[in-house]
Design an enzyme around this catalytic site. Structure first.
Site, PDB file in Angstrom:
ATOM      1  N   ASP A  19       0.773  -1.293   0.119  1.00  0.00           N
ATOM      2  CA  ASP A  19       0.062   0.179   0.010  1.00  0.00           C
ATOM      3  C   ASP A  19       0.826   1.293  -0.126  1.00  0.00           C
ATOM      4  O   ASP A  19       2.085   1.282   0.027  1.00  0.00           O
ATOM      5  CB  ASP A  19      -0.948  -0.092   1.232  1.00  0.00           C
ATOM      6  CG  ASP A  19      -1.799   1.280   1.349  1.00  0.00           C
ATOM      7  OD1 ASP A  19      -2.487   1.711   0.563  1.00  0.00           O
ATOM      8  OD2 ASP A  19      -1.781   1.833   2.574  1.00  0.00           O
ATOM      9  N   ALA A  21       0.067   5.140   1.601  1.00  0.00           N
ATOM     10  CA  ALA A  21      -0.194   6.014   2.875  1.00  0.00           C
ATOM     11  C   ALA A  21      -0.295   5.289   3.974  1.00  0.00           C
ATOM     12  O   ALA A  21      -1.109   4.005   4.073  1.00  0.00           O
ATOM     13  CB  ALA A  21      -1.480   6.876   2.435  1.00  0.00           C
ATOM     14  N   ALA A  52     -12.999  10.147  10.073  1.00  0.00           N
ATOM     15  CA  ALA A  52     -12.529   9.979   8.855  1.00  0.00           C
ATOM     16  C   ALA A  52     -11.712   8.967   8.397  1.00  0.00           C
ATOM     17  O   ALA A  52     -11.815   8.195   7.454  1.00  0.00           O
ATOM     18  CB  ALA A  52     -11.686  11.422   8.416  1.00  0.00           C
ATOM     19  N   MET A  56     -10.913   3.920   6.136  1.00  0.00           N
ATOM     20  CA  MET A  56      -9.783   3.962   5.271  1.00  0.00           C
ATOM     21  C   MET A  56      -9.191   2.761   4.517  1.00  0.00           C
ATOM     22  O   MET A  56      -9.595   1.777   5.092  1.00  0.00           O
ATOM     23  CB  MET A  56      -8.519   4.277   6.334  1.00  0.00           C
ATOM     24  CG  MET A  56      -7.324   4.567   5.703  1.00  0.00           C
ATOM     25  SD  MET A  56      -7.292   5.952   4.532  1.00  0.00           S
ATOM     26  CE  MET A  56      -7.413   7.332   5.691  1.00  0.00           C
ATOM     27  N   LYS A  60     -11.567   6.481  -2.748  1.00  0.00           N
ATOM     28  CA  LYS A  60     -11.661   7.580  -2.494  1.00  0.00           C
ATOM     29  C   LYS A  60     -13.571   8.018  -2.491  1.00  0.00           C
ATOM     30  O   LYS A  60     -14.086   8.675  -1.472  1.00  0.00           O
ATOM     31  CB  LYS A  60     -11.125   8.793  -2.744  1.00  0.00           C
ATOM     32  CG  LYS A  60      -9.569   8.603  -2.292  1.00  0.00           C
ATOM     33  CD  LYS A  60      -9.523   8.033  -0.738  1.00  0.00           C
ATOM     34  CE  LYS A  60      -7.845   7.522  -0.613  1.00  0.00           C
ATOM     35  NZ  LYS A  60      -8.066   6.986   0.438  1.00  0.00           N
ATOM     36  N   HIS A  63     -15.011   5.797   0.154  1.00  0.00           N
ATOM     37  CA  HIS A  63     -14.580   6.191   1.265  1.00  0.00           C
ATOM     38  C   HIS A  63     -15.821   7.507   1.890  1.00  0.00           C
ATOM     39  O   HIS A  63     -16.157   7.541   3.029  1.00  0.00           O
ATOM     40  CB  HIS A  63     -13.253   6.798   1.420  1.00  0.00           C
ATOM     41  CG  HIS A  63     -12.739   7.272   2.743  1.00  0.00           C
ATOM     42  ND1 HIS A  63     -11.373   7.061   3.121  1.00  0.00           N
ATOM     43  CD2 HIS A  63     -13.278   7.563   4.019  1.00  0.00           C
ATOM     44  CE1 HIS A  63     -11.141   7.673   4.318  1.00  0.00           C
ATOM     45  NE2 HIS A  63     -12.534   7.940   4.861  1.00  0.00           N
ATOM     46  N   ARG A 168     -10.460  -1.822  -3.327  1.00  0.00           N
ATOM     47  CA  ARG A 168     -10.529  -2.944  -2.315  1.00  0.00           C
ATOM     48  C   ARG A 168     -11.810  -2.657  -1.827  1.00  0.00           C
ATOM     49  O   ARG A 168     -12.750  -1.911  -1.867  1.00  0.00           O
ATOM     50  CB  ARG A 168      -9.611  -2.154  -1.238  1.00  0.00           C
ATOM     51  CG  ARG A 168      -8.126  -2.378  -1.364  1.00  0.00           C
ATOM     52  CD  ARG A 168      -7.329  -1.304  -0.616  1.00  0.00           C
ATOM     53  NE  ARG A 168      -5.991  -1.277  -1.082  1.00  0.00           N
ATOM     54  CZ  ARG A 168      -5.137  -0.499  -0.900  1.00  0.00           C
ATOM     55  NH1 ARG A 168      -5.694   0.430  -0.148  1.00  0.00           N
ATOM     56  NH2 ARG A 168      -3.648  -0.324  -1.209  1.00  0.00           N
ATOM     57  N   ASP A 194      -1.844  -1.119   6.002  1.00  0.00           N
ATOM     58  CA  ASP A 194      -2.138  -0.726   7.351  1.00  0.00           C
ATOM     59  C   ASP A 194      -3.862  -0.716   7.632  1.00  0.00           C
ATOM     60  O   ASP A 194      -3.987  -0.352   8.513  1.00  0.00           O
ATOM     61  CB  ASP A 194      -1.667   0.562   7.622  1.00  0.00           C
ATOM     62  CG  ASP A 194      -2.265   1.664   6.743  1.00  0.00           C
ATOM     63  OD1 ASP A 194      -2.037   1.531   5.443  1.00  0.00           O
ATOM     64  OD2 ASP A 194      -2.730   2.637   7.403  1.00  0.00           O
TER      65      ASP A 194
END
Length: 277
Positions: A19, A21, A52, A56, A60, A63, A168, A194
């Site tokens: 990944d 970030a 927020a 994750m 986006k 999200h 994802r 993460d």
């Protein structure tokens, strides 16, 4: 006559798919979250950082949709606009979010300490370096040259909108790395992430998965904030992050990319014994 063909990969790892970030860059994963908070503030909606962070790992647009569906955020939107957040509203937030994300992604995307050293160790073992992200291509096209200047240049990068199947928690971005890197078996691959959707992605693709607790979204601290904690404070922050990533199915969980080489050795040993993900 019935024939049954079985094959068990017992070679070494061929690829690690990272990944971005919270994994290789942006300790604490602030670029996707803080910028989204700022974008929603432009619509008169206050969102806390902890809120927020909940969706994750998703693309986006997804999200934003998931965030808008959270009861407390949905209530704020309802109070502000007198109606529920529609998909058209999600489109509007996304369109406001994207230019901010492009403009500011480099600001947050310093390499995580130990990243270059770990990647050098992997390359010395002949392991290819893949990558995928919840960022769309327009953001990755901005981030890639910045990362290259800072010393990181993966062999393959798949953005969340590169593939018609989507992102994802489906396996498609990870599997596209397998395709483009010409890897012989998904069992020869490791997905490092993460977030829960990122771990789900690797598992759906049939790969080994390694979760990152301290550097990622679940702990959500800067590197300076993390290292300023006492060992007991770090353990208290690490424990729920580890538990969440293990519950998602991660085969291993470590603090950050700096801890990866020892886990890679362990996976190679397991493969040599005939184990699969």
């Amino acid at each position: 006559m019935n024939y049954r063909y079985t094959r068990r990969y017992a070679g070494k790892l061929q690829a690690v798919i990272f990944d971005w970030a919270g994994t290789v860059v942006d300790f604490g994963s602030f670029a996707p979250t803080q910028v989204l908070i700022d974008a929603l503030a432009g619509f008169g909606i206050d969102v806390h950082l902890a809120e927020a962070r909940v969706p994750m790992g998703l693309a986006k647009w997804d999200h934003i949709r998931a965030l808008g569906d959270m009861p407390q955020v949905a209530a704020r939107w309802q109070t502000r606009y007198g109606r529920a957040m529609s998909n058209g509203d999600v489109d509007a937030v996304y369109e406001a979010f994207m230019p901010l994300q492009v403009a500011r992604v480099g600001q947050y995307s310093q390499l995580i300490p130990g990243a270059l050293e770990t990647i050098a160790v992997l390359r010395a073992q002949g392991i290819r370096i893949g990558s995928c992200s919840g960022y769309p291509r327009i953001v990755m096209d901005t981030l890639l040259p910045i990362a290259r200047e800072r010393g990181y240049s993966p062999d393959c990068t798949i953005a969340t909108d590169d593939l018609p199947a989507g992102g994802r928690p489906g396996p498609w971005m990870a599997l596209e790395n397998v395709n483009r890197l010409a890897i012989a078996d998904v069992a020869a691959c490791v997905k490092v992430d993460d977030t829960v959707p990122g771990i789900a992605e690797g598992l759906a693709a049939g790969m080994w998965t390694i979760g990152l607790s301290a550097s990622g979204n679940e702990v959500g601290l800067t590197h300076e904030e993390w290292t300023a904690l006492s060992p007991a404070e770090q353990a208290a922050r690490r424990a729920p992050a580890e538990a969440k990533l293990y519950a998602a199915g991660a085969h291993f969980v470590v603090d950050s990319i700096a801890d990866l080489p020892a886990v890679i050795d362990e996976i190679n040993a397991r493969l040599a014994r005939g184990e699969r993900p």
